[in-house]
Design an enzyme around this catalytic site. Sequence first.
Site, PDB file in Angstrom:
ATOM      1  N   GLY A  49       0.702  -1.204  -0.222  1.00 30.39           N
ATOM      2  CA  GLY A  49      -0.045  -0.153  -0.083  1.00 30.39           C
ATOM      3  C   GLY A  49       0.797   1.260  -0.004  1.00 30.39           C
ATOM      4  N   THR A  50       1.957   1.126   0.721  1.00 28.52           N
ATOM      5  CA  THR A  50       2.797   2.361   0.943  1.00 28.52           C
ATOM      6  C   THR A  50       3.156   2.817  -0.467  1.00 28.52           C
ATOM      7  OG1 THR A  50       3.340   1.870   3.059  1.00 28.52           O
ATOM      8  CG2 THR A  50       4.862   3.549   1.988  1.00 28.52           C
ATOM      9  N   ASN A  69      -8.043   3.887   8.001  1.00 30.43           N
ATOM     10  CA  ASN A  69      -7.612   2.913   9.065  1.00 30.43           C
ATOM     11  C   ASN A  69      -7.845   2.896  10.413  1.00 30.43           C
ATOM     12  OD1 ASN A  69      -5.885   4.835   7.744  1.00 30.43           O
ATOM     13  ND2 ASN A  69      -4.322   4.125   9.381  1.00 30.43           N
ATOM     14  N   HIS A  80      -1.525  -7.508   2.606  1.00 32.07           N
ATOM     15  CA  HIS A  80      -1.703  -8.072   3.773  1.00 32.07           C
ATOM     16  C   HIS A  80      -2.848  -7.791   4.768  1.00 32.07           C
ATOM     17  CE1 HIS A  80       0.214  -4.721   6.335  1.00 32.07           C
ATOM     18  NE2 HIS A  80       0.166  -4.419   5.277  1.00 32.07           N
ATOM     19  N   GLN A 110      -7.778  -0.378   3.120  1.00 29.68           N
ATOM     20  CA  GLN A 110      -8.453  -0.997   4.307  1.00 29.68           C
ATOM     21  C   GLN A 110      -9.977  -1.100   3.811  1.00 29.68           C
ATOM     22  OE1 GLN A 110      -7.650  -1.452   7.335  1.00 29.68           O
ATOM     23  NE2 GLN A 110      -5.583  -0.695   7.621  1.00 29.68           N
ATOM     24  N   CYS A 121       3.581   6.699  18.052  1.00 24.39           N
ATOM     25  CA  CYS A 121       4.421   6.814  19.070  1.00 24.39           C
ATOM     26  C   CYS A 121       5.973   7.277  19.070  1.00 24.39           C
ATOM     27  CB  CYS A 121       4.513   5.403  19.840  1.00 24.39           C
ATOM     28  SG  CYS A 121       5.320   5.190  21.351  1.00 24.39           S
TER      29      CYS A 121
HETATM   30  N1  PLP Z   1      -3.129   2.811   3.442  1.00 19.77           N
HETATM   31  C1  PLP Z   1      -3.911   2.481   4.570  1.00 19.77           C
HETATM   32  C2  PLP Z   1      -5.183   3.035   4.514  1.00 19.77           C
HETATM   33  C3  PLP Z   1      -3.434   1.553   5.399  1.00 19.77           C
HETATM   34  O1  PLP Z   1      -4.033   1.329   6.324  1.00 19.77           O
HETATM   35  C4  PLP Z   1      -2.133   1.064   5.193  1.00 19.77           C
HETATM   36  C5  PLP Z   1      -1.378   0.023   6.212  1.00 19.77           C
HETATM   37  O2  PLP Z   1      -0.582   0.245   6.990  1.00 19.77           O
HETATM   38  C6  PLP Z   1      -1.174   1.626   4.122  1.00 19.77           C
HETATM   39  C7  PLP Z   1      -1.583   2.394   3.229  1.00 19.77           C
HETATM   40  C8  PLP Z   1       0.158   0.837   3.998  1.00 19.77           C
HETATM   41  O3  PLP Z   1       0.058  -0.461   3.518  1.00 19.77           O
HETATM   42  P1  PLP Z   1       1.400  -1.351   3.555  1.00 19.77           P
HETATM   43  O4  PLP Z   1       1.330  -1.764   4.838  1.00 19.77           O
HETATM   44  O5  PLP Z   1       0.948  -2.281   2.631  1.00 19.77           O
HETATM   45  O6  PLP Z   1       2.472  -0.548   2.986  1.00 19.77           O
END
Ligand code: PLP
Length: 398
Positions: free
Chosen positions: A70-71, A150, A200, A178, A325
């Site tokens: 996702g990132t 999220n 994941h 999400q 954190c």
């Molecule tokens: N976008 C959202 C809304 C997420 O909840 C996450 C999760 O961490 C990500 C992006 C990033 O995804 P990833 O962990 O696959 O890089």
Amino acid sequence: MTIYLDHASTTALAREVFEAMLPYLSEHWGNPSSIHRSGRRARQGLDEAREAVAMLIGAKPREIVFTSGGTESDNLAISGVAWAASARGRHIITSAVEHKAVLQECALLERHGFAITYLGVDEHGLVDPEAVAAAITDRTVLVSIMAANNEVGTIQPVAEIGSVCRERRVSFHVDAVQAAPFLPIDVNDWQVDLLSLSAHKLYGPKGSGALFVRQGTPMVPLLQGGSQERQRRAGTENVAGAVGLAAAFAVTAEEPNRAGENDRLTTLRNVLLGGVTAIPGVRRTGHPRLRLPNSASVVIDGIEGGDLVAALDLEEIEASTGSACTTGSMEPSHVLLAMGIEPERARGSLRLTLGRENTPADVETTIEAVTRCVARLRAAAAAPEAKEAPAMSGAPSV
Ligand code: PLP
């Protein structure tokens, strides 16, 4: 047995997904760019995965770019489109409640001279499509709004925002990381040009995701090198990861199973939220109705979220806060602050996200444990000398 209530953070690899991936980690290990038989076999797996992911979101296979999650998908969507369109305009619109993968990438572009509008949200975390329309200028090249949050699970009106963007001819990116396990996604109904997915969160493998890029959307790659993924993402493809994403997505999207599972989770979630908010000084966060079926998030007066997560962990219940954190101190979550929750209150956030293995008994046990732990932490806070050192939070920005 540990009760896992942190599915928004990550999920366990499903057996059927593992089995789908296994051949691509053992016998079909070829490089999909190779011309020979081993390469062709790996290519076949990659092509099939691409077709499956495309089909599940109403896209064409050529519009799917496999990524590391996702990132990367969010980063690629934002910077890829921003730089490709930079001669036309340098203005991007997003919201204050996006994931850090969007917000930090926007902040980076800001340092390179782009103007970013961070739209506010209402008390439930909703973005107003009219605010999107009002923020668009003739310099705007991209709007990025997530499908579901999220931290609090609020579901955004993406189809309405999509229609605003289409009318104003601005590219629209949706982070559906999400939302994907729960909402039917159709890139045409939503009128999106870019959409991020991550395996994941769907009982698939970590380090695997995809970005939908509508044909004709100008985008420069983030990674330079080979010509993989139609020159949009260099590097030898993670074939097993892509196969895992497709398998995971297919399993979670299967109807009527999804509708049934959503109903089951909604029922469990309502019991959980009802039980936890029955504790005095506990308030639901996020939208009362427009929220993901598995998501129960609250703020609790008089405690630190990180302390509660640590206390629940001792009771073998795994949860998280919505707070980042940093260096041992709890920063209140940017999402809760954007929703107008006071910083002091936001420090007491707890996020419980259900998944397919959770049962009604898990929910009952959790309500009892949260009630007990909150009472204990409040008693400890009332006697400051007895207070333990604050614990590190659960999941920062997942
Ligand atoms: N976008 C959202 C809304 C997420 O909840 C996450 C999760 O961490 C990500 C992006 C990033 O995804 P990833 O962990 O696959 O890089």
